[in-house]
Design a protein around this motif. Structure first.
Motif, mmCIF file in Angstrom:
data_model
loop_
_atom_site.group_PDB
_atom_site.id
_atom_site.type_symbol
_atom_site.label_atom_id
_atom_site.label_comp_id
_atom_site.label_asym_id
_atom_site.label_seq_id
_atom_site.Cartn_x
_atom_site.Cartn_y
_atom_site.Cartn_z
ATOM 1 N N LYS A 130 0.826 -1.206 0.000
ATOM 2 C CA LYS A 130 0.000 0.000 0.000
ATOM 3 C C LYS A 130 0.865 1.263 0.000
ATOM 4 O O LYS A 130 0.532 2.234 -0.703
ATOM 5 N N VAL A 131 1.971 1.261 0.739
ATOM 6 C CA VAL A 131 2.862 2.427 0.735
ATOM 7 C C VAL A 131 3.462 2.626 -0.653
ATOM 8 O O VAL A 131 3.533 3.756 -1.168
ATOM 9 N N ILE A 132 3.912 1.538 -1.287
ATOM 10 C CA ILE A 132 4.467 1.637 -2.640
ATOM 11 C C ILE A 132 3.407 2.138 -3.614
ATOM 12 O O ILE A 132 3.676 2.989 -4.478
ATOM 13 N N GLU A 133 2.170 1.648 -3.478
ATOM 14 C CA GLU A 133 1.091 2.077 -4.369
ATOM 15 C C GLU A 133 0.805 3.570 -4.195
ATOM 16 O O GLU A 133 0.613 4.297 -5.185
ATOM 17 N N VAL B 285 1.291 6.012 -7.435
ATOM 18 C CA VAL B 285 0.101 6.685 -7.970
ATOM 19 C C VAL B 285 0.172 8.183 -7.713
ATOM 20 O O VAL B 285 -0.155 8.999 -8.595
ATOM 21 N N GLY B 286 0.609 8.590 -6.508
ATOM 22 C CA GLY B 286 0.719 10.011 -6.205
ATOM 23 C C GLY B 286 1.745 10.712 -7.084
ATOM 24 O O GLY B 286 1.489 11.811 -7.609
ATOM 25 N N ALA B 287 2.922 10.064 -7.279
ATOM 26 C CA ALA B 287 3.967 10.687 -8.098
ATOM 27 C C ALA B 287 3.533 10.802 -9.557
ATOM 28 O O ALA B 287 3.710 11.854 -10.190
ATOM 29 N N VAL B 288 2.945 9.731 -10.103
ATOM 30 C CA VAL B 288 2.492 9.770 -11.502
ATOM 31 C C VAL B 288 1.392 10.812 -11.685
ATOM 32 O O VAL B 288 1.365 11.557 -12.684
ATOM 33 N N LEU C 131 -2.386 21.801 -14.856
ATOM 34 C CA LEU C 131 -3.589 21.878 -14.022
ATOM 35 C C LEU C 131 -3.269 22.657 -12.756
ATOM 36 O O LEU C 131 -2.214 22.463 -12.142
ATOM 37 N N ARG C 132 -4.169 23.519 -12.352
ATOM 38 C CA ARG C 132 -3.957 24.276 -11.119
ATOM 39 C C ARG C 132 -4.050 23.330 -9.923
ATOM 40 O O ARG C 132 -4.774 22.335 -9.957
ATOM 41 N N TYR C 133 -3.309 23.646 -8.861
ATOM 42 C CA TYR C 133 -3.266 22.832 -7.638
ATOM 43 C C TYR C 133 -2.822 21.400 -7.954
ATOM 44 O O TYR C 133 -3.339 20.430 -7.390
ATOM 45 N N ALA C 134 -1.852 21.281 -8.883
ATOM 46 C CA ALA C 134 -1.443 19.958 -9.356
ATOM 47 C C ALA C 134 -0.875 19.104 -8.224
ATOM 48 O O ALA C 134 -1.205 17.907 -8.109
ATOM 49 N N MET C 135 -0.011 19.672 -7.381
ATOM 50 C CA MET C 135 0.613 18.894 -6.304
ATOM 51 C C MET C 135 -0.427 18.452 -5.283
ATOM 52 O O MET C 135 -0.430 17.301 -4.826
ATOM 53 N N LEU C 136 -1.320 19.360 -4.909
ATOM 54 C CA LEU C 136 -2.353 19.031 -3.933
ATOM 55 C C LEU C 136 -3.252 17.914 -4.456
ATOM 56 O O LEU C 136 -3.513 16.928 -3.749
ATOM 57 N N LEU C 137 -3.714 18.048 -5.693
ATOM 58 C CA LEU C 137 -4.603 17.035 -6.264
ATOM 59 C C LEU C 137 -3.865 15.716 -6.478
ATOM 60 O O LEU C 137 -4.436 14.634 -6.290
ATOM 61 N N VAL D 208 -1.388 14.520 -4.641
ATOM 62 C CA VAL D 208 -1.270 13.871 -3.332
ATOM 63 C C VAL D 208 -2.606 13.258 -2.918
ATOM 64 O O VAL D 208 -2.660 12.144 -2.370
ATOM 65 N N LEU D 209 -3.707 13.971 -3.192
ATOM 66 C CA LEU D 209 -5.030 13.427 -2.872
ATOM 67 C C LEU D 209 -5.309 12.145 -3.651
ATOM 68 O O LEU D 209 -5.862 11.181 -3.108
ATOM 69 N N VAL D 210 -4.917 12.125 -4.918
ATOM 70 C CA VAL D 210 -5.111 10.912 -5.719
ATOM 71 C C VAL D 210 -4.279 9.760 -5.152
ATOM 72 O O VAL D 210 -4.753 8.616 -5.084
ATOM 73 N N GLY D 211 -3.046 10.061 -4.737
ATOM 74 C CA GLY D 211 -2.221 9.015 -4.137
ATOM 75 C C GLY D 211 -2.822 8.471 -2.859
ATOM 76 O O GLY D 211 -2.881 7.257 -2.643
ATOM 77 N N LEU D 212 -3.304 9.365 -1.996
ATOM 78 C CA LEU D 212 -3.896 8.920 -0.736
ATOM 79 C C LEU D 212 -5.234 8.217 -0.944
ATOM 80 O O LEU D 212 -5.661 7.435 -0.089
ATOM 81 N N SER D 213 -5.883 8.478 -2.080
ATOM 82 C CA SER D 213 -7.195 7.862 -2.307
ATOM 83 C C SER D 213 -7.121 6.353 -2.441
ATOM 84 O O SER D 213 -8.134 5.668 -2.252
#
Length: 356
Positions: free
Chosen positions: A216-219, A223-226, A236-242, A244-249
């Motif tokens: 899960k940590v690797i995933e 996913v967050g980095a990609v 895209l605006r707020y690219a880093m924030l979004l 990270v949210l996708v990675g945590l999702s």
């Protein structure tokens, strides 16, 4: 009915091993429900120790002492964590503040678009329906805003708890890694002798939880980095924030991907409108989600016990309601534990009845 229940109980729990397993589950569940908040730093340390045990074991196999291996691995983990916090937190915080400040503008633009629906579809949408819906949404948004403000004020008292995590958790992780066998033997000495099923379930879950945490940590990282790279390249605006949210999702299977799609789509629509750029972004986002579910997850969790998606969703809702973030994080291992327990009891032969 009582006789039926009695026969079922004797068939499943007449074996002392099965009875001891049931008692251990009841005691453990009661302890977590009563004192889960107090022992949460210990549980967090155990999670990190599970994550770091694999590199420590590999370094020990290469000939390094366990103490030196634990020190090196823990130092590397702390340094990487600090670098991530220093590098990501300022950017994420700034983008979060900007997004919160622009939320009223985004909502106003959404209302303007909604108000055009009665003109476009007069047979399906009426003006009074739109006004009623928007009044309800505005009231709900005000209520959510008040809850966020109260939560942020109450969280100021958690600074001491944060210091406890920052100081005590690394120490506990070090001792859990260094004296792993000591703690294993200590726990074994406390368990009853009738522990065949306890050992069977424990060995299976030890492998499952360790594999799950590492996978899960690797995933999350991949996913967050990609996602971050994709959003930045597409401007895209707020690219880093979004990102990270996708990675945590990915912590919440199925539900997380569905929920995080909303802010990604809203920000893209606010930035570009319904244009080709918006659809390009959504296609790229869909490809990331598809590769995660169909390629990355099978590779990382190939040794995990397969669970039906309905069971996973029920586990996320149940354990997340009990223990919040950590309940969501461990929803799949806990659901696997329940499945292992059911399998152990179902395959457990009844105790032999000896004639008097």
């Amino acid at each position: 009915m009582i006789s039926v229940f009695g026969r079922w109980y004797r068939r499943k729990f007449s074996d002392p091993d099965a009875a001891m397993l049931l008692i251990l589950i009841i005691l453990t569940t009661a302890a977590l429900l009563l004192w889960g908040g107090l022992i949460m730093p210990v549980l967090v340390a155990a999670v990190i120790a599970y994550l770091l045990d694999w590199p420590v074991s590999r370094m020990v196999r290469l000939g390094l002492g366990r103490t030196i291996s634990c020190v090196l691995v823990l130092m590397g983990f702390v340094i990487i964590s600090i670098l991530l916090l220093v590098g990501l937190m300022p950017v994420i915080s700034r983008q979060s503040i900007n997004l919160i400040q622009e939320t009223p503008l985004i909502w106003q633009k959404a209302q303007d678009w909604i108000l055009t629906l009665p003109e476009k579809y007069p047979d399906y949408v009426q003006v009074y329906q739109i006004h009623q819906m928007m009044e309800g949404l505005n009231d709900k948004l005000v209520e959510v805003g008040e809850q966020l403000i109260s939560a942020s004020v109450s969280s100021l008292g958690d600074v001491a708890a944060l210091l406890v995590y920052l100081i005590l958790v690394p120490l506990m992780v070090f001792f859990m890694l260094k004296d792993k066998m000591f703690f294993v033997h200590s726990i074994s000495s406390v368990l009853p002798r009738e522990r065949r099923l306890i050992t069977q379930v424990g060995q299976e879950m030890n492998i499952q939880i360790a594999n799950y945490i590492r996978g899960k940590v690797i995933e999350i990282v991949i996913v967050g980095a990609v996602s971050c790279i994709t959003f930045v390249l597409m401007d895209l605006r707020y690219a880093m924030l979004l990102g990270v949210l996708v990675g945590l999702s990915v912590l919440i299977p199925y539900i997380g991907a569905a929920v995080v799609t909303i802010p990604v789509a809203v920000v893209a629509m606010f930035q570009w409108g319904i244009t080709p750029e918006f659809w390009y972004l959504m296609i790229a986002y869909s490809i990331i989600q598809a590769l995660d579910g169909n390629l990355l997850v099978p590779v990382l969790f190939s040794e995990a016990v397969s669970l039906h998606p309905l069971y996973i969703i029920i586990a996320v809702l149940f354990f997340g309601g009990l223990w919040g973030f950590w309940g969501v994080f461990f929803a799949i291992p806990l659901a696997t534990l329940v499945k292992a327990l059911i399998t152990a009891w179902s395959s457990n032969p009844p105790a032999q009845q000896h004639p008097a």
